[in-house]
Design a protein around this motif. Structure first.
Motif, PDB file in Angstrom:
ATOM      1  N   LEU A   1       0.737  -0.831  -0.029  1.00 50.75           N
ATOM      2  CA  LEU A   1      -0.169  -0.122  -0.436  1.00 50.75           C
ATOM      3  C   LEU A   1       0.803   1.731   0.087  1.00 50.75           C
ATOM      4  CD1 LEU A   1      -2.777   0.956  -0.013  1.00 50.75           C
ATOM      5  CD2 LEU A   1      -2.366   0.887   3.045  1.00 50.75           C
ATOM      6  N   MET A   2       0.502   2.011  -0.730  1.00 46.42           N
ATOM      7  CA  MET A   2       1.450   2.930  -1.094  1.00 46.42           C
ATOM      8  C   MET A   2       1.644   4.178  -0.184  1.00 46.42           C
ATOM      9  SD  MET A   2       2.560   5.386  -4.055  1.00 46.42           S
ATOM     10  CE  MET A   2       1.001   6.259  -4.651  1.00 46.42           C
ATOM     11  N   THR A   3       1.966   4.303   0.726  1.00 39.99           N
ATOM     12  CA  THR A   3       2.293   5.691   1.454  1.00 39.99           C
ATOM     13  C   THR A   3       2.782   6.355   1.383  1.00 39.99           C
ATOM     14  OG1 THR A   3       3.935   5.008   3.336  1.00 39.99           O
ATOM     15  CG2 THR A   3       1.877   4.364   3.349  1.00 39.99           C
ATOM     16  N   GLY A   4       3.412   7.005   0.382  1.00 38.93           N
ATOM     17  CA  GLY A   4       3.916   8.280  -0.039  1.00 38.93           C
ATOM     18  C   GLY A   4       5.153   8.528  -1.549  1.00 38.93           C
ATOM     19  N   PHE A   5       5.251   9.807  -1.982  1.00 36.94           N
ATOM     20  CA  PHE A   5       5.405   9.599  -3.574  1.00 36.94           C
ATOM     21  C   PHE A   5       6.152  10.883  -3.789  1.00 36.94           C
ATOM     22  CE2 PHE A   5       3.635   9.915  -7.814  1.00 36.94           C
ATOM     23  CZ  PHE A   5       4.286   8.822  -8.439  1.00 36.94           C
TER      24      PHE A   5
ATOM     25  N   SER B   1       7.407   5.608  -0.785  1.00 38.04           N
ATOM     26  CA  SER B   1       7.529   4.609   0.417  1.00 38.04           C
ATOM     27  C   SER B   1       5.775   3.594   0.247  1.00 38.04           C
ATOM     28  CB  SER B   1       7.152   5.915   1.666  1.00 38.04           C
ATOM     29  OG  SER B   1       6.501   6.514   1.282  1.00 38.04           O
ATOM     30  N   ALA B   2       5.661   2.899   1.067  1.00 43.01           N
ATOM     31  CA  ALA B   2       4.809   1.690   0.994  1.00 43.01           C
ATOM     32  C   ALA B   2       5.188   0.496   2.259  1.00 43.01           C
ATOM     33  CB  ALA B   2       5.000   0.519  -0.468  1.00 43.01           C
ATOM     34  N   ARG B   3       3.731   0.117   2.722  1.00 40.45           N
ATOM     35  CA  ARG B   3       4.127  -0.586   3.980  1.00 40.45           C
ATOM     36  C   ARG B   3       3.345  -1.750   2.939  1.00 40.45           C
ATOM     37  NH1 ARG B   3      -1.064  -1.758   7.110  1.00 40.45           N
ATOM     38  NH2 ARG B   3      -2.420  -0.383   6.065  1.00 40.45           N
TER      39      ARG B   3
ATOM     40  N   PRO C   1      -0.017  -5.083  10.306  1.00 37.96           N
ATOM     41  CA  PRO C   1      -0.762  -3.657  10.953  1.00 37.96           C
ATOM     42  C   PRO C   1       0.176  -2.575  10.488  1.00 37.96           C
ATOM     43  CG  PRO C   1       0.888  -5.136  12.254  1.00 37.96           C
ATOM     44  CD  PRO C   1       0.817  -6.171  11.507  1.00 37.96           C
ATOM     45  N   GLU C   2       0.192  -1.352  10.623  1.00 35.83           N
ATOM     46  CA  GLU C   2       0.956  -0.343  10.141  1.00 35.83           C
ATOM     47  C   GLU C   2       1.454   0.424  10.875  1.00 35.83           C
ATOM     48  OE1 GLU C   2       0.330   4.079   9.318  1.00 35.83           O
ATOM     49  OE2 GLU C   2      -1.433   2.910   9.304  1.00 35.83           O
ATOM     50  N   ASN C   3       1.788  -0.290  12.675  1.00 39.74           N
ATOM     51  CA  ASN C   3       3.158  -0.363  12.803  1.00 39.74           C
ATOM     52  C   ASN C   3       4.416  -0.831  12.636  1.00 39.74           C
ATOM     53  OD1 ASN C   3       1.777  -2.547  14.269  1.00 39.74           O
ATOM     54  ND2 ASN C   3       0.768  -1.220  16.623  1.00 39.74           N
ATOM     55  N   GLY C   4       4.914  -1.452  13.032  1.00 41.93           N
ATOM     56  CA  GLY C   4       6.337  -1.872  13.020  1.00 41.93           C
ATOM     57  C   GLY C   4       7.203  -1.294  12.011  1.00 41.93           C
ATOM     58  N   LEU C   5       7.856  -3.064  11.743  1.00 40.39           N
ATOM     59  CA  LEU C   5       8.703  -2.380  10.882  1.00 40.39           C
ATOM     60  C   LEU C   5       8.090  -3.245   9.610  1.00 40.39           C
ATOM     61  CD1 LEU C   5      12.081  -3.624  12.920  1.00 40.39           C
ATOM     62  CD2 LEU C   5      11.561  -1.494  12.088  1.00 40.39           C
ATOM     63  N   SER C   6       7.097  -2.762   8.768  1.00 37.72           N
ATOM     64  CA  SER C   6       6.326  -2.931   7.402  1.00 37.72           C
ATOM     65  C   SER C   6       6.483  -2.132   6.092  1.00 37.72           C
ATOM     66  CB  SER C   6       5.241  -3.328   7.568  1.00 37.72           C
ATOM     67  OG  SER C   6       4.368  -1.837   8.514  1.00 37.72           O
ATOM     68  N   HIS C   7       6.974  -1.140   6.967  1.00 45.55           N
ATOM     69  CA  HIS C   7       7.318   0.466   5.659  1.00 45.55           C
ATOM     70  C   HIS C   7       8.791  -0.005   4.845  1.00 45.55           C
ATOM     71  CE1 HIS C   7       3.834   2.506   6.842  1.00 45.55           C
ATOM     72  NE2 HIS C   7       4.215   1.864   8.340  1.00 45.55           N
ATOM     73  N   SER C   8       8.305   0.630   3.688  1.00 50.71           N
ATOM     74  CA  SER C   8       9.766   0.198   2.562  1.00 50.71           C
ATOM     75  C   SER C   8       9.498   1.205   1.813  1.00 50.71           C
ATOM     76  CB  SER C   8       9.637  -1.175   1.792  1.00 50.71           C
ATOM     77  OG  SER C   8       8.499  -0.568   1.784  1.00 50.71           O
ATOM     78  N   THR C   9      10.987   1.643   1.399  1.00 45.61           N
ATOM     79  CA  THR C   9      10.706   2.667   0.195  1.00 45.61           C
ATOM     80  C   THR C   9      11.935   2.112  -1.393  1.00 45.61           C
ATOM     81  OG1 THR C   9      12.997   2.749   0.569  1.00 45.61           O
ATOM     82  CG2 THR C   9      11.581   4.453   1.614  1.00 45.61           C
TER      83      THR C   9
ATOM     84  N   GLN D   1      14.039  -0.539  -0.411  1.00 55.32           N
ATOM     85  CA  GLN D   1      14.822  -0.375   1.701  1.00 55.32           C
ATOM     86  C   GLN D   1      13.683  -0.943   2.008  1.00 55.32           C
ATOM     87  OE1 GLN D   1      16.198   3.360   2.639  1.00 55.32           O
ATOM     88  NE2 GLN D   1      17.259   3.006   4.668  1.00 55.32           N
ATOM     89  N   TYR D   2      14.117  -2.478   2.799  1.00 53.21           N
ATOM     90  CA  TYR D   2      12.602  -2.613   3.386  1.00 53.21           C
ATOM     91  C   TYR D   2      13.228  -2.223   4.945  1.00 53.21           C
ATOM     92  CZ  TYR D   2      11.232  -4.605  -0.865  1.00 53.21           C
ATOM     93  OH  TYR D   2      11.024  -5.290  -1.994  1.00 53.21           O
ATOM     94  N   GLY D   3      12.129  -2.850   5.782  1.00 54.12           N
ATOM     95  CA  GLY D   3      12.219  -2.855   7.718  1.00 54.12           C
ATOM     96  C   GLY D   3      11.701  -2.134   8.217  1.00 54.12           C
ATOM     97  N   LEU D   4      11.276  -1.076   7.832  1.00 56.04           N
ATOM     98  CA  LEU D   4      11.458   0.082   8.190  1.00 56.04           C
ATOM     99  C   LEU D   4      10.185   1.047   9.196  1.00 56.04           C
ATOM    100  CD1 LEU D   4      12.454   2.412   5.043  1.00 56.04           C
ATOM    101  CD2 LEU D   4      14.087   1.743   6.814  1.00 56.04           C
ATOM    102  N   THR D   5      10.713   1.508   9.955  1.00 55.36           N
ATOM    103  CA  THR D   5       9.008   2.586  10.862  1.00 55.36           C
ATOM    104  C   THR D   5       8.690   2.975   9.408  1.00 55.36           C
ATOM    105  OG1 THR D   5      10.385   4.325  11.542  1.00 55.36           O
ATOM    106  CG2 THR D   5      10.221   2.328  13.136  1.00 55.36           C
TER     107      THR D   5
END
Length: 89
Positions: A21-25, A37-39, A44-52, A65-69
Motif C-alpha cells: 500500500l503506497m504511503t508516500g510518493f 514509500s509503502a507498507r 499492521p501499520e505499526n512496526g517495521l512493515s514500511h519500505s521505500t 529498502q525494507y524493514g523501516l518504521t
C-alpha cells in the motif's frame, strides 16, 4: 511518460501486484522515475512493515529498502529523492 497521473497509477498497480500500500510518493517526469514509500497490506501499520522503492516506467520497481518504521520510511523517501535529484544535475 505522459504525465504524473499516469505515473502514479503505474506505481499503484505495481504496489497492488506486490501486496503493498503506497504511503508516500515523489516523482520527476523529466528524469522518468518515481520514489515511493509503502507498507505491506498484510501487516499492521505499526512496526517495521514500511519500505521505500524506486520505480522507472521502463523497468518497473527496481530497488527497495525494507524493514523501516513509518517515520524512517518518510525520511528515507525524501533522502532518496534528494539524492536522485542531485545525481541528475
Amino acid at each position: 511518460m505522459k504525465n504524473g497521473f499516469y505515473l502514479i497509477n503505474s506505481v499503484r498497480a505495481e504496489c497492488h501486484r506486490q501486496g503493498l500500500l503506497m504511503t508516500g510518493f515523489h516523482y520527476s517526469l523529466r528524469d522518468q522515475y518515481a520514489v515511493f514509500s509503502a507498507r505491506l497490506i498484510s501487516e499492521p501499520e505499526n512496526g517495521l512493515s514500511h519500505s521505500t522503492h524506486l520505480f522507472r516506467p521502463d523497468h518497473g520497481m527496481i530497488s527497495g529498502q525494507y524493514g523501516l518504521t513509518k517515520e524512517e520510511a518518510s525520511k528515507a523517501l525524501i533522502q532518496r529523492y534528494d539524492d536522485l535529484q542531485w545525481g541528475a544535475q
